[in-house]
Design an enzyme around this catalytic site. Structure first.
Site, PDB file in Angstrom:
ATOM      1  N   LEU A  38       0.833  -1.215   0.000  1.00  0.00           N
ATOM      2  CA  LEU A  38       0.000   0.000   0.000  1.00  0.00           C
ATOM      3  C   LEU A  38       0.862   1.257   0.000  1.00  0.00           C
ATOM      4  O   LEU A  38       0.816   2.081   0.921  1.00  0.00           O
ATOM      5  CB  LEU A  38      -0.995  -0.006   1.175  1.00  0.00           C
ATOM      6  N   ASP A 142       5.546  -3.744 -22.230  1.00  0.00           N
ATOM      7  CA  ASP A 142       6.121  -3.618 -23.578  1.00  0.00           C
ATOM      8  C   ASP A 142       7.285  -2.621 -23.603  1.00  0.00           C
ATOM      9  O   ASP A 142       8.078  -2.597 -24.548  1.00  0.00           O
ATOM     10  CB  ASP A 142       5.052  -3.206 -24.599  1.00  0.00           C
ATOM     11  N   TYR A 168      12.313   3.401 -15.036  1.00  0.00           N
ATOM     12  CA  TYR A 168      11.227   2.423 -14.839  1.00  0.00           C
ATOM     13  C   TYR A 168      11.406   1.207 -15.742  1.00  0.00           C
ATOM     14  O   TYR A 168      11.467   0.069 -15.278  1.00  0.00           O
ATOM     15  CB  TYR A 168       9.858   3.079 -15.100  1.00  0.00           C
TER      16      TYR A 168
END
Ligand code: NAD
Ligand code: DAU
Length: 352
Positions: A38, A142, A168
């Site tokens: 969380l 992707d 990322y």
């Protein structure tokens, strides 16, 4: 076809993981154990509506090796919600791994949590799956394949070389490589799926589509990066969930499957479709600073998934899916209103 009784869904209180948890409970007999820290992106409310006897919620970190080990050994329910039901007693027979830091802009501002959760966290789970011989499905993106030029006639396939651009996507690529190595070297029964951009309910309002919808709903102008011509390949999150289930139950161990629904659109088109559907002038938005290293275009060839596993998308009408998504944000203001200010303040500080 493999049958599963108790599945751990990491990241199950985030956008795509919670949609998957709802889908599994609705469409199968499996018990779902959500493991989620969380973070700012997770919300316990995303799992509301799932009957207590089908869900165990464990509030914890995938980097916590002792916790992960205890969950697989069947003794880790101490951290679970009080309402958790007995079906959780069945041994864990699969991990579907969604938990991640998922937002490119955040990874550019501060990459450290991405390395920790996406790389170290995946490593921690793989070690536990190895120890307990638990089936492992890794959710990837992707973006590990980098980007394509707008006029490139090709699309990404399972054979496309890895060429990630952002902190990322490079951490997601790293996690994919760990999964491949643990599968080949240690025999972990793993598969990987790399999906394109999801849309639908419960998506955090930092992301493109919900950011623009909620901007309009609270009287702010939508924000478009760069020249607005970057292309994303949109898929409804429910189609993603169905594809993951197909790979989990019928996919070949050691294989990668690309998931996409032939939904290429540029950002300007998507934004103007939102503006139009919400009764606004199509020019009623601000051009803002581009994302550094911004990938130009993603495009998925999901031929292998379609041929081998018989999957095809149900949500093929993007306009209809977008309409339903707009309605969801209109009808669930309390879900997002409290975080709107802080989300926008972060963007404003970045000139976006
Ligand atoms: P999200 O940011 O909405 O949710 C991520 C969830 O992971 C949150 O609930 C968060 O609390 C949890 N989490 C983060 N760090 C954790 C940790 N250390 N331990 C336990 N839980 C942790 O993300 P999303 O958009 O739902 O993406 C889910 C997965 O799907 C990610 O792996 C992402 O790379 C992948 N993916 C996303 C898309 C997309 O379009 N959003 C497309 C393809 C693949
Ligand atoms: O392709 C799959 C990936 O899709 C996932 O792996 C990521 O987790 C997910 O966040 C998503 O990444 P993107 O960077 O493509 O999504 P995002 O919603 O951040 O942005 C979509 C496009 O819209 C991108 O070209 C940037 C642009 N954009 C984004 C925001 C937030 C804008 O023009 N304005 C905005 O305000």
């Amino acid at each position: 076809m493999a049958e599963y009784r108790n599945i751990i869904v990491t990241g199950g209180a985030g956008f795509i993981g919670s949609n998957f948890a709802h889908w599994v409970v609705k469409n199968t007999d499996a018990h779902v154990t959500v493991l989620d820290a969380l973070t700012y992106a997770g919300n316990r409310a995303n799992l509301e509506g799932i009957p207590a006897d089908r869900l165990t919620f464990v509030h914890g970190d995938i980097c916590d090796a002792d916790l992960v080990e205890s969950l697989l050994a069947g003794s880790g329910m101490g951290a679970a919600d009080a309402g958790a039901a007995g079906a959780a007693d069945a041994p864990v027979d699969a991990i579907v791994h969604y938990a991640a830091e998922s937002h490119n802009d955040n990874s550019i501002a501060d990459p450290a949590p991405f390395v920790r959760t996406n790389v170290q966290g995946t490593f921690t789970l793989l070690e536990a799956a190895r120890e307990h011989d638990v089936r492992f499905h890794h959710i990837s993106t992707d973006e590990v394949y980098g980007d394509l030029a707008l006029d490139d006639p090709t699309r990404f396939t399972e054979e496309t070389p890895y060429r990630p651009s952002s902190p990322y996507s490079s951490t997601k690529a790293s996690s994919d490589l760990l999964v491949r190595a643990w599968c080949r070297t240690y025999g972990v029964r793993a598969t990987i799926s790399n999906c394109s951009n999801n849309y639908g309910p419960y998506q955090h309002i930092e992301k493109f589509i919900p950011r623009q919808i909620t901007n309009i709903l609270c009287g702010r102008r939508p924000k478009l990066y760069g020249d607005g011509l970057n292309v994303r390949d949109w898929i409804h999150t429910e189609d993603h969930s169905r594809a993951v289930w197909e790979v989990l139950t019928k996919g070949r161990i050691g294989e990668t499957y690309l998931i996409g629904a032939d939904g290429e659109r540029n950002n300007l088109e998507v934004l103007q479709a939102i503006l139009e559907r919400m009764g606004k002038d199509p020019e009623d938005f601000d051009w803002v600073r581009d994302r550094p290293g911004h990938d130009r275009r993603y495009a998925i060839d999901a031929g292998k998934l379609r041929r081998e596993l018989g999957w095809s998308p149900i949500h093929t009408d993007f306009a209809e899916g977008l309409e339903a998504t707009i309605r969801w944000y209109e009808e669930n203001r309390s879900w997002w209103q409290a975080v709107k200010q802080v989300t926008e303040a972060k963007y404003a500080a970045q000139g976006q």
